[in-house]
Scaffold this motif. Structure first.
Motif, PDB file in Angstrom:
ATOM      1  N   SER A   1       4.322  -0.068  -8.147  1.00  0.00           N
ATOM      2  CA  SER A   1       5.240   0.945  -8.684  1.00  0.00           C
ATOM      3  C   SER A   1       4.662   2.343  -8.498  1.00  0.00           C
ATOM      4  CB  SER A   1       5.548   0.670 -10.161  1.00  0.00           C
ATOM      5  OG  SER A   1       4.363   0.696 -10.950  1.00  0.00           O
ATOM      6  N   SER A   2       3.349   2.469  -8.631  1.00  0.00           N
ATOM      7  CA  SER A   2       2.697   3.762  -8.407  1.00  0.00           C
ATOM      8  C   SER A   2       2.835   4.197  -6.953  1.00  0.00           C
ATOM      9  CB  SER A   2       1.219   3.678  -8.793  1.00  0.00           C
ATOM     10  OG  SER A   2       0.547   4.889  -8.500  1.00  0.00           O
ATOM     11  N   ALA A   3       2.689   3.235  -6.018  1.00  0.00           N
ATOM     12  CA  ALA A   3       2.802   3.559  -4.596  1.00  0.00           C
ATOM     13  C   ALA A   3       4.208   4.036  -4.252  1.00  0.00           C
ATOM     14  CB  ALA A   3       2.441   2.335  -3.759  1.00  0.00           C
ATOM     15  N   LEU A   4       5.220   3.424  -4.829  1.00  0.00           N
ATOM     16  CA  LEU A   4       6.593   3.850  -4.578  1.00  0.00           C
ATOM     17  C   LEU A   4       6.880   5.197  -5.230  1.00  0.00           C
ATOM     18  CD1 LEU A   4       8.511   0.476  -4.947  1.00  0.00           C
ATOM     19  CD2 LEU A   4       8.213   1.812  -2.856  1.00  0.00           C
ATOM     20  N   ASN A   5       6.293   5.435  -6.367  1.00  0.00           N
ATOM     21  CA  ASN A   5       6.483   6.719  -7.047  1.00  0.00           C
ATOM     22  C   ASN A   5       5.865   7.865  -6.247  1.00  0.00           C
ATOM     23  OD1 ASN A   5       7.282   8.292  -9.461  1.00  0.00           O
ATOM     24  ND2 ASN A   5       5.085   8.539  -9.726  1.00  0.00           N
ATOM     25  N   VAL A   6       4.716   7.593  -5.653  1.00  0.00           N
ATOM     26  CA  VAL A   6       4.036   8.617  -4.851  1.00  0.00           C
ATOM     27  C   VAL A   6       4.740   8.831  -3.515  1.00  0.00           C
ATOM     28  CG1 VAL A   6       1.869   9.145  -3.636  1.00  0.00           C
ATOM     29  CG2 VAL A   6       1.808   8.221  -5.957  1.00  0.00           C
ATOM     30  N   ASN A   7       5.443   7.809  -3.028  1.00  0.00           N
ATOM     31  CA  ASN A   7       6.167   7.886  -1.750  1.00  0.00           C
ATOM     32  C   ASN A   7       7.656   7.673  -2.020  1.00  0.00           C
ATOM     33  OD1 ASN A   7       3.851   7.811   0.457  1.00  0.00           O
ATOM     34  ND2 ASN A   7       3.302   6.326  -1.128  1.00  0.00           N
ATOM     35  N   PRO A   8       8.327   8.670  -2.599  1.00  0.00           N
ATOM     36  CA  PRO A   8       9.698   8.481  -3.076  1.00  0.00           C
ATOM     37  C   PRO A   8      10.725   8.190  -1.991  1.00  0.00           C
ATOM     38  CG  PRO A   8       9.069  10.797  -3.188  1.00  0.00           C
ATOM     39  CD  PRO A   8       7.823  10.025  -2.892  1.00  0.00           C
ATOM     40  N   SER A   9      10.415   8.470  -0.737  1.00  0.00           N
ATOM     41  CA  SER A   9      11.368   8.157   0.324  1.00  0.00           C
ATOM     42  C   SER A   9      11.364   6.669   0.673  1.00  0.00           C
ATOM     43  CB  SER A   9      11.061   8.973   1.574  1.00  0.00           C
ATOM     44  OG  SER A   9       9.798   8.603   2.119  1.00  0.00           O
ATOM     45  N   SER A  10      10.287   5.972   0.341  1.00  0.00           N
ATOM     46  CA  SER A  10      10.149   4.555   0.682  1.00  0.00           C
ATOM     47  C   SER A  10      10.931   3.678  -0.289  1.00  0.00           C
ATOM     48  CB  SER A  10       8.682   4.145   0.686  1.00  0.00           C
ATOM     49  OG  SER A  10       7.959   4.856   1.675  1.00  0.00           O
ATOM     50  N   LEU A  11      11.392   2.546   0.214  1.00  0.00           N
ATOM     51  CA  LEU A  11      12.181   1.616  -0.587  1.00  0.00           C
ATOM     52  C   LEU A  11      11.439   0.331  -0.899  1.00  0.00           C
ATOM     53  CD1 LEU A  11      15.612   1.919   1.285  1.00  0.00           C
ATOM     54  CD2 LEU A  11      14.741   3.299  -0.602  1.00  0.00           C
ATOM     55  N   LEU A  12      10.303   0.090  -0.240  1.00  0.00           N
ATOM     56  CA  LEU A  12       9.560  -1.148  -0.423  1.00  0.00           C
ATOM     57  C   LEU A  12       8.073  -0.876  -0.286  1.00  0.00           C
ATOM     58  CD1 LEU A  12      10.372  -4.673   0.986  1.00  0.00           C
ATOM     59  CD2 LEU A  12       8.104  -3.718   1.343  1.00  0.00           C
ATOM     60  N   ALA A  13       7.294  -1.520  -1.154  1.00  0.00           N
ATOM     61  CA  ALA A  13       5.834  -1.480  -1.061  1.00  0.00           C
ATOM     62  C   ALA A  13       5.304  -2.902  -1.115  1.00  0.00           C
ATOM     63  CB  ALA A  13       5.246  -0.653  -2.202  1.00  0.00           C
ATOM     64  N   PHE A  14       4.168  -3.133  -0.480  1.00  0.00           N
ATOM     65  CA  PHE A  14       3.574  -4.475  -0.494  1.00  0.00           C
ATOM     66  C   PHE A  14       2.061  -4.382  -0.542  1.00  0.00           C
ATOM     67  CE2 PHE A  14       3.364  -3.408   3.987  1.00  0.00           C
ATOM     68  CZ  PHE A  14       2.215  -4.035   4.449  1.00  0.00           C
ATOM     69  N   HIS A  15       1.447  -5.468  -1.013  1.00  0.00           N
ATOM     70  CA  HIS A  15      -0.010  -5.600  -0.990  1.00  0.00           C
ATOM     71  C   HIS A  15      -0.371  -6.934  -0.353  1.00  0.00           C
ATOM     72  CE1 HIS A  15       0.778  -8.229  -4.357  1.00  0.00           C
ATOM     73  NE2 HIS A  15       1.080  -7.239  -5.176  1.00  0.00           N
ATOM     74  N   ASP A  16      -1.647  -7.186  -0.180  1.00  0.00           N
ATOM     75  CA  ASP A  16      -2.097  -8.448   0.408  1.00  0.00           C
ATOM     76  C   ASP A  16      -2.092  -9.562  -0.632  1.00  0.00           C
ATOM     77  OD1 ASP A  16      -2.681  -7.656   3.103  1.00  0.00           O
ATOM     78  OD2 ASP A  16      -4.379  -6.515   2.307  1.00  0.00           O
ATOM     79  N   ARG A  17      -2.252 -10.808  -0.136  1.00  0.00           N
ATOM     80  CA  ARG A  17      -2.336 -11.952  -1.048  1.00  0.00           C
ATOM     81  C   ARG A  17      -3.336 -12.955  -0.515  1.00  0.00           C
ATOM     82  NH1 ARG A  17      -0.649 -13.583   3.805  1.00  0.00           N
ATOM     83  NH2 ARG A  17       1.042 -15.094   3.897  1.00  0.00           N
ATOM     84  N   VAL A  18      -3.867 -13.747  -1.432  1.00  0.00           N
ATOM     85  CA  VAL A  18      -4.702 -14.877  -1.048  1.00  0.00           C
ATOM     86  C   VAL A  18      -3.828 -16.124  -1.040  1.00  0.00           C
ATOM     87  CG1 VAL A  18      -6.834 -13.881  -1.944  1.00  0.00           C
ATOM     88  CG2 VAL A  18      -5.399 -15.299  -3.446  1.00  0.00           C
ATOM     89  N   ILE A  19      -4.342 -17.187  -0.440  1.00  0.00           N
ATOM     90  CA  ILE A  19      -3.649 -18.474  -0.416  1.00  0.00           C
ATOM     91  C   ILE A  19      -4.350 -19.413  -1.384  1.00  0.00           C
ATOM     92  CG2 ILE A  19      -2.740 -20.312   1.030  1.00  0.00           C
ATOM     93  CD1 ILE A  19      -1.864 -17.478   1.869  1.00  0.00           C
ATOM     94  N   ILE A  20      -3.576 -20.047  -2.267  1.00  0.00           N
ATOM     95  CA  ILE A  20      -4.149 -20.995  -3.213  1.00  0.00           C
ATOM     96  C   ILE A  20      -3.533 -22.366  -3.011  1.00  0.00           C
ATOM     97  CG2 ILE A  20      -4.705 -19.247  -4.930  1.00  0.00           C
ATOM     98  CD1 ILE A  20      -2.184 -20.031  -6.461  1.00  0.00           C
ATOM     99  N   ASP A  21      -4.215 -23.391  -3.534  1.00  0.00           N
ATOM    100  CA  ASP A  21      -3.688 -24.749  -3.427  1.00  0.00           C
ATOM    101  C   ASP A  21      -3.028 -25.166  -4.739  1.00  0.00           C
ATOM    102  OD1 ASP A  21      -5.754 -25.351  -5.210  1.00  0.00           O
ATOM    103  OD2 ASP A  21      -7.007 -26.336  -3.711  1.00  0.00           O
ATOM    104  N   GLY A  22      -2.694 -26.435  -4.837  1.00  0.00           N
ATOM    105  CA  GLY A  22      -2.022 -26.936  -6.020  1.00  0.00           C
ATOM    106  C   GLY A  22      -2.838 -26.848  -7.289  1.00  0.00           C
TER     107      GLY A  22
END
Length: 334
Positions: A100-121
């Motif tokens: 939400s902070s990244a979108l607030n700082v970049n008000p023209s953008s409509l989507l922000a994303f970060h990385d993720r790890v992969i987990i098992d069951g």
């Protein structure tokens, strides 16, 4: 009205509690959590309501279709931003605050994303994909970058919906998962959505592993599930379409063809529709790019592939209904 609406389109109970706990544990407190129960008989109601937290709102939808479920949740949301969370994934505590902070700082953008790890069951980390950025870094990603790195590379480096946040007030939820007006069976909720939104404004990339994507034996993306084939040939659809629009130079198109051939080769032996598509891949470099999407050969193979997937999905639903009916019958005395 909350700043962020965390949307959990749910169908399975197995990991749902962990997902909700991770949503409740966000460092950003100005949130609401909307859970859409897509089971026929509201099987998830008691689990969700057991949290007894005013930030959680439960809705029984029963569509048995993930796209309809998340769209219904979107329409119920009040937040300026929406944060997806699949029912078997986990958010790290800072996810909502950072995005939400990244979108607030970049008000023209409509989507922000970060990385993720992969987990098992068992919620153990089994893989950590190479990060696009380092922790704390941000960058703007345009559509050209997505086409050349994601589409031509057959590599969704953004990842699954649980990694993204969108500006709810400026995104049309009815259209973001289509690709060129076409409803997809596999890549619509991520790759097509990213391309559509990047067409309107650059996407904000944020460094840091702030969510976890779970791989387990019951998910829809499991190899050779009913719609898995679409996760292969929809890449070719996008490659052809982007090349026809002049968005893929010849060198990248040739590399994309090689990657598609390697991808198809692993499944052509037991998916007839993939064998048909694989046999026509030379067309990608032997024909004019402008005609690649309209190719009669490809359109016939693509229609056959979609029909094959539709038949598998229908058969899966038929079998599920038969099992449900059988389980509801009273036991017969011996």
């Amino acid at each position: 009205m909350a700043l962020v609406s965390i949307l959990i389109p749910a169908y399975k109970a197995r990991y749902l509690r962990e997902a909700i706990v991770s949503a409740l544990g966000q460092t950003l407190r100005d949130i609401e959590i909307l859970v859409g129960d897509d089971t026929v008989n509201a099987d998830l109601a008691s689990l969700v309501e057991s949290f007894n937290d005013p930030r959680i709102k439960y809705f029984h939808h029963g569509f048995q279709k993930g796209t309809l479920n998340f769209q219904a949740l979107w329409r119920r949301a009040s937040g300026k931003y929406v944060k997806w969370l699949c029912d078997d994934d986990i958010l790290m505590p800072a996810s909502a605050e950072v995005l939400s902070s990244a979108l607030n700082v970049n008000p023209s953008s409509l989507l922000a994303f970060h990385d993720r790890v992969i987990i098992d069951g068992n919620s153990q980390v089994v893989a950590q994909p190479t990060p696009l950025l380092q922790l704390g870094q941000t960058a703007l990603v345009d559509r050209s970058f997505l086409v050349q790195r994601m589409v031509a590379g057959l590599h969704n480096f953004i990842g699954e919906p649980s990694n993204v946040m969108l500006d709810r007030e400026r995104v049309d939820v009815e259209r973001i998962v289509d690709y060129r007006g076409m409803q997809l069976d596999f890549l619509g909720s991520d790759v097509a959505m990213f391309l559509n939104i990047a067409e309107l404004a650059p996407i904000v990339a944020v460094g840091g592993y702030l969510s976890a994507f779970r791989r387990h034996d019951a998910q829809a993306s499991k190899v050779l599930s009913s719609n898995f084939s679409a996760g292969l040939y929809e890449w070719e659809l996008m490659i052809r379409a982007e090349a026809a629009e002049g968005n893929l130079p010849a060198l990248l198109l040739g590399e994309a063809k090689q990657r598609l051939h390697a991808l198809y080769a692993g499944y052509a032996g037991h998916l007839p529709e993939i064998a048909r598509l694989m046999a026509n891949l030379d067309e990608l470099t032997s024909s004019e790019p402008s005609g690649l999407l309209r190719s009669e050969h490809f359109q016939a193979d693509f229609a056959y592939a979609r029909t094959s997937v539709a038949q598998r999905i229908a058969e899966r639903k038929r079998q599920a209904a038969a099992l449900l009916a059988a389980s509801s019958q009273p036991a017969t005395a011996l």
